[in-house]
Scaffold this motif. Structure first.
Motif, PDB file in Angstrom:
ATOM      1  N   SER A 195      13.561   6.323 -57.982  1.00  0.00           N
ATOM      2  CA  SER A 195      14.664   5.807 -58.035  1.00  0.00           C
ATOM      3  C   SER A 195      15.994   6.347 -56.991  1.00  0.00           C
ATOM      4  O   SER A 195      15.694   7.925 -56.687  1.00  0.00           O
ATOM      5  N   VAL A 196      16.967   6.130 -56.713  1.00  0.00           N
ATOM      6  CA  VAL A 196      17.903   6.507 -55.949  1.00  0.00           C
ATOM      7  C   VAL A 196      19.208   5.852 -56.299  1.00  0.00           C
ATOM      8  O   VAL A 196      19.424   4.815 -56.829  1.00  0.00           O
ATOM      9  N   ALA A 197      20.175   6.972 -56.601  1.00  0.00           N
ATOM     10  CA  ALA A 197      21.691   6.630 -57.115  1.00  0.00           C
ATOM     11  C   ALA A 197      22.511   7.444 -56.402  1.00  0.00           C
ATOM     12  O   ALA A 197      22.465   8.523 -55.849  1.00  0.00           O
ATOM     13  N   PRO A 198      23.670   6.886 -56.216  1.00  0.00           N
ATOM     14  CA  PRO A 198      24.912   7.699 -55.634  1.00  0.00           C
ATOM     15  C   PRO A 198      25.637   8.696 -56.603  1.00  0.00           C
ATOM     16  O   PRO A 198      25.417   8.201 -57.913  1.00  0.00           O
ATOM     17  N   ILE A 199      25.995   9.548 -56.166  1.00  0.00           N
ATOM     18  CA  ILE A 199      26.728  10.465 -56.910  1.00  0.00           C
ATOM     19  C   ILE A 199      28.121  10.958 -56.443  1.00  0.00           C
ATOM     20  O   ILE A 199      28.371  10.895 -55.406  1.00  0.00           O
ATOM     21  N   SER A 200      29.041  11.072 -57.547  1.00  0.00           N
ATOM     22  CA  SER A 200      30.478  11.474 -56.973  1.00  0.00           C
ATOM     23  C   SER A 200      31.104  12.259 -58.264  1.00  0.00           C
ATOM     24  O   SER A 200      30.202  12.852 -58.878  1.00  0.00           O
ATOM     25  N   THR A 201      32.159  12.607 -57.644  1.00  0.00           N
ATOM     26  CA  THR A 201      32.812  14.013 -58.585  1.00  0.00           C
ATOM     27  C   THR A 201      32.799  13.509 -59.818  1.00  0.00           C
ATOM     28  O   THR A 201      32.834  14.238 -61.025  1.00  0.00           O
ATOM     29  N   ALA A 202      33.097  12.059 -60.204  1.00  0.00           N
ATOM     30  CA  ALA A 202      33.038  11.454 -61.319  1.00  0.00           C
ATOM     31  C   ALA A 202      31.963  11.555 -62.522  1.00  0.00           C
ATOM     32  O   ALA A 202      31.927  11.655 -63.584  1.00  0.00           O
ATOM     33  N   ASN A 203      30.658  11.496 -61.873  1.00  0.00           N
ATOM     34  CA  ASN A 203      29.404  11.208 -62.386  1.00  0.00           C
ATOM     35  C   ASN A 203      28.691  12.621 -62.388  1.00  0.00           C
ATOM     36  O   ASN A 203      27.522  12.699 -63.158  1.00  0.00           O
ATOM     37  N   ARG A 204      28.839  13.303 -61.566  1.00  0.00           N
ATOM     38  CA  ARG A 204      27.836  14.436 -60.846  1.00  0.00           C
ATOM     39  C   ARG A 204      27.628  15.386 -62.245  1.00  0.00           C
ATOM     40  O   ARG A 204      26.539  15.785 -62.553  1.00  0.00           O
ATOM     41  N   ALA A 205      28.796  15.952 -63.025  1.00  0.00           N
ATOM     42  CA  ALA A 205      28.438  16.783 -64.108  1.00  0.00           C
ATOM     43  C   ALA A 205      27.654  16.057 -65.037  1.00  0.00           C
ATOM     44  O   ALA A 205      26.906  16.752 -65.878  1.00  0.00           O
ATOM     45  N   GLY A 206      27.872  14.948 -65.452  1.00  0.00           N
ATOM     46  CA  GLY A 206      27.288  14.363 -66.552  1.00  0.00           C
ATOM     47  C   GLY A 206      25.848  13.989 -66.146  1.00  0.00           C
ATOM     48  O   GLY A 206      24.825  14.321 -67.021  1.00  0.00           O
ATOM     49  N   ILE A 207      25.664  13.799 -65.020  1.00  0.00           N
ATOM     50  CA  ILE A 207      23.948  13.670 -64.488  1.00  0.00           C
ATOM     51  C   ILE A 207      23.419  14.928 -64.601  1.00  0.00           C
ATOM     52  O   ILE A 207      22.270  15.169 -65.108  1.00  0.00           O
TER      53      ILE A 207
END
Length: 204
Positions: free
Chosen positions: A121-133
């Motif tokens: 899998s490949v997914a984009p990361i941003s400041t909005a979802n990084r901490a949750g991941i």
């Protein structure tokens, strides 16, 4: 006596003058050659490396180099799930965490043989979802580490029985994950290599 002394003195002077005349002329002193200073070379500055840019793939057929896809075909591993696969996203009963993050998940396996599967899998990361991941991966009890480039990894080696090999790579821009049905050192190392190959495809 005075005349004799005068004569003797004159003779002595004549002898000294004769010796002086016979003395060799002084050799001219050779001048030291002028040493020109060696010009100092100005070191050429190495160009700054161009930073790699992450591009989110839209098709599972582009996440791996062709050589790996050919190797999968030789092992009868077909692209069954994910965009570009035999069954597309219908392969999945529920969206994967990477799909929920806006990414794609790709299943390479023998059709009808679940134990042969590789989920990449490949997914984009941003400041909005990084901490949750990162929190979700940490909660799974995976081993945390770092790559030489500074990316964070969450992994488990698993075993050849029922525990899969898992390898996640988290950068500022992307989340790449590989889950192999089989675990153990060999399959874990393959998962690491696959993640590196995906990285080379999506960062250019």
């Amino acid at each position: 006596m005075s005349a004799l002394r005068l004569l003797a003195g004159a003779a002595a002077l004549a002898l000294v003058g004769g010796l002086a005349a016979c003395a060799p002329a002084e050799e001219p002193v050779a001048e030291e050659p002028t040493v020109e200073p060696t010009p100092t070379e100005t070191p050429t500055e190495e160009p700054e490396p161009t930073p790699l840019v992450f591009t989110m793939p839209t098709d599972c057929t582009t996440i791996l180099p062709q050589s790996r896809l050919d190797a999968f075909a030789a092992q009868n591993l077909a692209l069954l799930g994910g965009p570009g696969g035999v069954y597309g996203d219908d392969y999945f009963f529920d969206p994967t965490p990477e799909q929920l993050a806006g990414g794609i998940s790709c299943v390479f396996a023998e059709d009808g043989v679940d134990l042969s599967s590789l989920l990449i899998s490949v997914a984009p990361i941003s400041t909005a979802n990084r901490a949750g991941i990162i929190n979700d991966l940490t909660a799974q009890g995976l081993n945390e580490g770092t790559t030489p480039e500074g990316a964070i990894t969450y992994s488990q080696q698993g075993d050849e029985g029922v525990v899969p090999a898992i390898y996640n790579v988290i950068t500022q821009e992307s989340w790449i994950s590989v889950i192999s049905t089989f675990g153990g050192p060999v399959f874990y190392e393959e998962a690491v290599t696959l993640a590196e190959e995906v990285t080379s495809q999506v960062f250019q």
